[in-house]
Design an enzyme around this catalytic site. Structure first.
Site, PDB file in Angstrom:
ATOM      1  N   SER A 133       0.995  -1.319   0.043  1.00 17.67           N
ATOM      2  CA  SER A 133      -0.025  -0.102   0.034  1.00 17.67           C
ATOM      3  C   SER A 133       0.783   1.137   0.081  1.00 17.67           C
ATOM      4  CB  SER A 133      -0.808  -0.086   1.308  1.00 17.67           C
ATOM      5  OG  SER A 133      -1.631   1.166   1.561  1.00 17.67           O
ATOM      6  N   TYR A 192       2.100  -9.913   1.824  1.00 16.26           N
ATOM      7  CA  TYR A 192       3.298 -10.658   1.169  1.00 16.26           C
ATOM      8  C   TYR A 192       4.081 -10.881   2.206  1.00 16.26           C
ATOM      9  CZ  TYR A 192       1.447  -9.530  -3.673  1.00 16.26           C
ATOM     10  OH  TYR A 192       0.724  -9.597  -4.649  1.00 16.26           O
ATOM     11  N   THR A 248      -1.384 -13.997   0.764  1.00 11.22           N
ATOM     12  CA  THR A 248      -1.489 -14.111  -1.137  1.00 11.22           C
ATOM     13  C   THR A 248      -0.393 -15.412  -1.197  1.00 11.22           C
ATOM     14  OG1 THR A 248      -1.953 -12.071  -1.390  1.00 11.22           O
ATOM     15  CG2 THR A 248      -1.104 -13.227  -3.279  1.00 11.22           C
ATOM     16  N   LYS A 289      -5.080 -16.451  -0.496  1.00 17.38           N
ATOM     17  CA  LYS A 289      -5.549 -15.949  -1.621  1.00 17.38           C
ATOM     18  C   LYS A 289      -4.475 -16.298  -2.597  1.00 17.38           C
ATOM     19  CE  LYS A 289      -5.846 -11.279  -4.062  1.00 17.38           C
ATOM     20  NZ  LYS A 289      -4.917 -11.075  -5.026  1.00 17.38           N
ATOM     21  N   HIS A 336      -4.859 -14.011  -9.360  1.00 16.44           N
ATOM     22  CA  HIS A 336      -4.322 -12.626  -9.447  1.00 16.44           C
ATOM     23  C   HIS A 336      -4.584 -11.623 -10.448  1.00 16.44           C
ATOM     24  CE1 HIS A 336      -0.819 -10.966  -6.500  1.00 16.44           C
ATOM     25  NE2 HIS A 336      -1.125 -10.137  -7.508  1.00 16.44           N
TER      26      HIS A 336
HETATM   27  C1  LIG Z   1      -2.853  -3.079  -9.987  1.00 14.21           C
HETATM   28  C2  LIG Z   1      -3.084  -4.125  -9.228  1.00 14.21           C
HETATM   29  C3  LIG Z   1      -2.152  -4.369  -8.169  1.00 14.21           C
HETATM   30  C4  LIG Z   1      -2.405  -5.593  -7.224  1.00 14.21           C
HETATM   31  N1  LIG Z   1      -1.960  -5.549  -6.050  1.00 14.21           N
HETATM   32  C5  LIG Z   1      -2.030  -6.846  -5.437  1.00 14.21           C
HETATM   33  C6  LIG Z   1      -1.355  -6.703  -4.237  1.00 14.21           C
HETATM   34  O1  LIG Z   1      -0.654  -5.922  -3.594  1.00 14.21           O
HETATM   35  N2  LIG Z   1      -1.679  -7.890  -3.295  1.00 14.21           N
HETATM   36  C7  LIG Z   1      -2.539  -9.092  -3.782  1.00 14.21           C
HETATM   37  O2  LIG Z   1      -2.580 -10.027  -3.187  1.00 14.21           O
HETATM   38  N3  LIG Z   1      -3.207  -8.862  -5.085  1.00 14.21           N
HETATM   39  C8  LIG Z   1      -2.872  -7.777  -5.792  1.00 14.21           C
HETATM   40  N4  LIG Z   1      -3.465  -7.536  -6.815  1.00 14.21           N
HETATM   41  C9  LIG Z   1      -4.577  -8.546  -7.429  1.00 14.21           C
HETATM   42  C10 LIG Z   1      -5.950  -8.246  -6.926  1.00 14.21           C
HETATM   43  O3  LIG Z   1      -6.105  -8.306  -5.305  1.00 14.21           O
HETATM   44  C11 LIG Z   1      -6.983  -9.253  -7.460  1.00 14.21           C
HETATM   45  O4  LIG Z   1      -6.673 -10.525  -7.239  1.00 14.21           O
HETATM   46  C12 LIG Z   1      -7.236  -9.074  -8.895  1.00 14.21           C
HETATM   47  O5  LIG Z   1      -7.380  -7.567  -9.318  1.00 14.21           O
HETATM   48  C13 LIG Z   1      -8.793  -9.520  -9.319  1.00 14.21           C
HETATM   49  O6  LIG Z   1      -8.887  -9.504 -10.615  1.00 14.21           O
HETATM   50  P1  LIG Z   1      -9.654  -7.941 -11.233  1.00 14.21           P
HETATM   51  O7  LIG Z   1      -8.740  -7.192 -11.222  1.00 14.21           O
HETATM   52  O8  LIG Z   1     -10.301  -8.694 -12.703  1.00 14.21           O
HETATM   53  O9  LIG Z   1     -10.990  -8.042 -10.567  1.00 14.21           O
HETATM   54  C14 LIG Z   1      -3.588  -6.534  -7.850  1.00 14.21           C
HETATM   55  C15 LIG Z   1      -4.210  -6.257  -9.110  1.00 14.21           C
HETATM   56  C16 LIG Z   1      -3.997  -5.084  -9.695  1.00 14.21           C
HETATM   57  C17 LIG Z   1      -4.807  -4.999 -10.904  1.00 14.21           C
HETATM   58  C1  LIG Z   2       7.904  -7.218  -5.885  1.00 12.75           C
HETATM   59  C2  LIG Z   2       6.589  -6.528  -5.728  1.00 12.75           C
HETATM   60  C3  LIG Z   2       5.444  -7.260  -5.417  1.00 12.75           C
HETATM   61  C4  LIG Z   2       4.136  -6.427  -5.341  1.00 12.75           C
HETATM   62  C5  LIG Z   2       3.063  -6.905  -6.460  1.00 12.75           C
HETATM   63  C6  LIG Z   2       1.704  -6.168  -6.460  1.00 12.75           C
HETATM   64  C7  LIG Z   2       0.891  -7.165  -7.100  1.00 12.75           C
HETATM   65  O1  LIG Z   2       0.429  -8.101  -6.646  1.00 12.75           O
HETATM   66  C8  LIG Z   2       0.395  -6.938  -8.537  1.00 12.75           C
HETATM   67  O2  LIG Z   2       0.976  -6.133  -9.303  1.00 12.75           O
HETATM   68  O3  LIG Z   2      -0.326  -7.784  -8.807  1.00 12.75           O
END
Ligand SMILES: Cc1cc2nc3c(=O)[nH]c(=O)nc-3n(C[C@H](O)[C@H](O)[C@H](O)COP(=O)(O)O)c2cc1C
Ligand SMILES: CCCCCCC(=O)C(=O)O
Length: 374
Positions: free
Chosen positions: A118, A139, A165, A247, A271
């Site tokens: 974040s 993470y 995750t 997750k 993801h």
């Molecule tokens: C820009 C971006 C950043 C993300 N960052 C994280 C994260 O920090 N931790 C995590 O567990 N998942 C992360 N995710 C995955 C989301 O939690 C989620 O699983 C995913 O966006 C769901 O799919 P959708 O975008 O089609 O709704 C990220 C997704 C996006 C698009």
């Molecule tokens: C080494 C950076 C890990 C952060 C990933 C954030 C995420 O889950 C995403 O971009 O998807």
């Protein structure tokens, strides 16, 4: 409670329009980072296409005058069966970042999951969320002292659960980001939980001499633990009394292990198609996992949820709730007001869809209203 209010629609209105708006407002690097998937984006595409492989079968002549979108999750009542997924680095989308997303979620009583990466420290997000359920996504750093510190901080300020995750031993092969040479932390985003962590600072920046730019490689190096195993979860279980969610589960046998290891809920997820390209869509993984878990713990799902009927399909296939990722992040391109527009539209769409499918409450949705397309 019937929440439907059909307002005249101002634009952007649809998911596709919000995506277009984000494209015009964000830098190319930031937009591609949010929008793209890994590899050839097969999984990203499948996450959406799978929803049209299922048809809804509405009941007619049922009384749907009084509807209720609320549901219970981990012993808390929530306004609707969706949560805001953990999304890191949100200041690359809007300077208010997570402050705006959490503020919107909190006002609508929609749970929010704060990412480890974040841009706003987890304590500040928790304060914004007040009494609305909020979870901390971990993470698992490659340093157990830092991991413990993050979890303890979340616990002490009132987070309701820890979301570990498990699909990210490494960041996926994201070709657009690699091509753009884009890593969001280089904009200063996503470091807040580390720079505010006393254990991290004591171990890696004891004289407080490192500039943010010098901290990026340090954080990057400890951010993801590649030797995380099921056994390690037992250790985490001892560090916190909070419920633990996993997750990133896509296999029924992994779901069974999660139950066996005392996990409190699982999130079926790939993801958002950002990790391993070529894995199955989350929705297609859901039914076998629901069958395996057999009601022992809640099963959530994310990936490709864009409209009310998508949520109804996921719940009819056995999900207890869903997570939204990109939809609210595109709304964030317009700050808190944008996130609120997206969420309110989705609530109205869900309410409308529930009425027309002939079922007045979320709890009453079952598999009788869905069938595989013939
Ligand atoms: C820009 C971006 C950043 C993300 N960052 C994280 C994260 O920090 N931790 C995590 O567990 N998942 C992360 N995710 C995955 C989301 O939690 C989620 O699983 C995913 O966006 C769901 O799919 P959708 O975008 O089609 O709704 C990220 C997704 C996006 C698009
Ligand atoms: C080494 C950076 C890990 C952060 C990933 C954030 C995420 O889950 C995403 O971009 O998807």
């Amino acid at each position: 409670m019937t929440i439907l209010k059909l307002e005249p629609s101002s634009e952007p209105f649809t998911y596709e329009q919000w995506e277009e708006l984000a494209k015009t407002k964000l830098t190319k690097g930031a937009f591609d980072y949010v929008q793209s998937g890994s590899g050839a984006e097969e999984t990203l595409i499948k996450n959406r296409e799978v929803f049209s492989q299922w048809d809804l079968l509405p009941y007619v002549l049922t009384n749907v005058e009084e509807r209720d979108l609320s549901t219970n999750l981990l012993n808390r009542k929530i306004a609707a069966p969706f949560l805001l997924a953990p999304v890191g680095f949100q200041t690359v989308v809007h300077p208010d970042g997570e402050r705006a997303s959490a503020s919107s979620a909190s006002k609508l009583n929609i749970p929010y999951i704060t990412s480890t990466v974040s841009s706003v420290a987890l304590e500040e997000v928790s304060k914004i969320m007040q009494d609305t359920p909020h979870y901390f996504q971990l993470y698992w750093p490659n340093d157990d002292d830092v991991a413990t510190s993050l979890v303890k901080r979340a616990e002490s300020v009132g987070y309701d659960a820890i979301v570990v995750t498990v699909d990210t031993p490494l960041l996926g092969w994201r070709e657009k980001d690699l091509h753009n040479g884009y890593f969001p932390m280089e904009t200063g985003a996503g470091m807040a939980n580390f720079v505010s962590d006393p254990v991290f600072q004591a171990k890696y920046n004891s004289d407080d001499l490192l500039e943010d730019s010098e901290l990026i490689p340090v954080i990057r190096n400890i951010l993801l633990k590649q030797n995380l195993t099921w056994e390690k979860l037992a250790w985490l279980r001892e560090q916190t009394s909070l419920p633990i969610l996993l997750k990133g589960i896509l296999r029924a046998d992994d779901a069974a292990k999660a139950v066996q290891f005392g996990i409190d809920a699982i999130i079926v997820s790939n993801h958002g198609g950002r990790q391993l390209d070529g894995v199955r869509s989350s929705l297609s993984a859901l039914p076998a996992i629901v069958e395996e878990v057999n009601g022992e713990i809640p099963v959530l799902v994310d990936g490709g949820i864009r409209r009310g009927s998508d949520i109804i399909k996921a719940i009819a296939l056995g999900a207890d709730a869903v997570l939204l990722g990109r939809p609210y992040v595109y709304g964030l391109a317009n700050g808190e007001a944008g996130v609120t527009d997206v969420l309110k539209n989705l609530l109205s769409d869900l309410d409308t869809s529930l009425a027309i499918v002939g079922i007045p409450t979320i709890q009453m949705i079952d598999q009788s209203i869905i069938e595989e397309k013939r």
